[in-house]
Scaffold this motif. Structure first.
Motif, PDB file in Angstrom:
ATOM      1  N   GLN A  47     -38.444  10.920   4.472  1.00  0.00           N
ATOM      2  CA  GLN A  47     -37.031  10.744   4.816  1.00  0.00           C
ATOM      3  C   GLN A  47     -36.757   9.349   5.361  1.00  0.00           C
ATOM      4  O   GLN A  47     -35.771   8.718   5.004  1.00  0.00           O
ATOM      5  CB  GLN A  47     -36.606  11.808   5.839  1.00  0.00           C
ATOM      6  CG  GLN A  47     -35.161  11.715   6.237  1.00  0.00           C
ATOM      7  CD  GLN A  47     -34.217  11.983   5.087  1.00  0.00           C
ATOM      8  OE1 GLN A  47     -34.497  12.789   4.232  1.00  0.00           O
ATOM      9  NE2 GLN A  47     -33.105  11.289   5.056  1.00  0.00           N
ATOM     10  N   SER A  48     -37.634   8.855   6.191  1.00  0.00           N
ATOM     11  CA  SER A  48     -37.395   7.541   6.786  1.00  0.00           C
ATOM     12  C   SER A  48     -37.467   6.430   5.744  1.00  0.00           C
ATOM     13  O   SER A  48     -36.783   5.420   5.859  1.00  0.00           O
ATOM     14  CB  SER A  48     -38.409   7.275   7.894  1.00  0.00           C
ATOM     15  OG  SER A  48     -39.721   7.245   7.334  1.00  0.00           O
ATOM     16  N   ASP A  95     -34.344   7.620   2.774  1.00  0.00           N
ATOM     17  CA  ASP A  95     -32.981   7.912   3.230  1.00  0.00           C
ATOM     18  C   ASP A  95     -32.263   8.834   2.255  1.00  0.00           C
ATOM     19  O   ASP A  95     -31.169   8.540   1.762  1.00  0.00           O
ATOM     20  CB  ASP A  95     -32.172   6.619   3.431  1.00  0.00           C
ATOM     21  CG  ASP A  95     -32.681   5.821   4.606  1.00  0.00           C
ATOM     22  OD1 ASP A  95     -33.201   6.439   5.554  1.00  0.00           O
ATOM     23  OD2 ASP A  95     -32.557   4.587   4.569  1.00  0.00           O
ATOM     24  N   VAL A 109     -30.076  11.828   0.894  1.00  0.00           N
ATOM     25  CA  VAL A 109     -28.914  12.593   1.330  1.00  0.00           C
ATOM     26  C   VAL A 109     -28.513  13.507   0.178  1.00  0.00           C
ATOM     27  O   VAL A 109     -28.817  13.241  -0.982  1.00  0.00           O
ATOM     28  CB  VAL A 109     -27.729  11.674   1.710  1.00  0.00           C
ATOM     29  CG1 VAL A 109     -28.060  10.866   2.939  1.00  0.00           C
ATOM     30  CG2 VAL A 109     -27.348  10.764   0.578  1.00  0.00           C
ATOM     31  N   PRO A 130     -28.609   1.621   0.143  1.00  0.00           N
ATOM     32  CA  PRO A 130     -29.825   1.679   0.948  1.00  0.00           C
ATOM     33  C   PRO A 130     -31.009   1.108   0.179  1.00  0.00           C
ATOM     34  O   PRO A 130     -31.150   1.322  -1.021  1.00  0.00           O
ATOM     35  CB  PRO A 130     -30.005   3.171   1.213  1.00  0.00           C
ATOM     36  CG  PRO A 130     -29.281   3.843   0.119  1.00  0.00           C
ATOM     37  CD  PRO A 130     -28.154   2.930  -0.266  1.00  0.00           C
TER      38      PRO A 130
END
Length: 156
Positions: free
Chosen positions: A72-73, A76, A78, A136
């Protein structure tokens, strides 16, 4: 006369036996080929079943959730917004169907056309303001392995 008729019958019987044996031999060869093809089909079906099992193992929701938590880090991730989905007719046209520009590359470089000069000034102005990027960018991956599930292989 009876003797020559006997020889003719013996010749016909021999020819019939040879033809019968040839047909039998060809039928046995075809049967072997059918068995070989059936075994190849069975192998392919087994391979497909194994690949389906591998796919089911790799796409288990709890496994994917664990991978999402680990990365996740870096990624990112979603959920996909409904507005991000597009129909094929909403996609841009292929490059081959794009209209050809009226200005040449030489004119663009020289900045002869006033519209081109205005566009270049607009690009320079946009570069000067340098808006913050909303896209991102993933971070480099760490050297760790979360996926330790062993699956079967198609090849031995």
């Amino acid at each position: 006369m009876l003797r020559s008729f006997d020889f003719i019958l013996i010749g016909v019987m021999t020819a019939t036996a040879v033809v019968t044996y040839t047909i039998k031999h060809k039928a046995e060869l075809k049967l072997e080929e059918v068995h070989r093809l059936e075994s190849e089909i069975k192998l392919e079906r087994d391979t497909i079943d194994l690949l389906k099992a591998d796919w089911a193992l790799l796409t288990q929701p709890n496994r994917l959730h664990r991978l999402i938590n680990v990365y996740q880090s870096e990624l990112d991730l979603v959920p996909t917004a409904p507005t991000q989905l597009a129909m094929p007719k909403e996609l841009p046209m292929p490059k081959s169907q794009l209209p050809q520009p009226e200005t040449t590359i030489e004119q663009l470089i020289a900045g002869v056309d006033p519209e081109v000069r205005a566009a270049i000034r607009g690009v320079d102005k946009a570069k000067a303001t340098k808006a913050a990027s909303t896209v991102p960018v993933p971070l480099p991956r760490a050297a760790r392995s979360i996926d330790v599930i062993s699956t079967g292989s198609v090849e031995d």
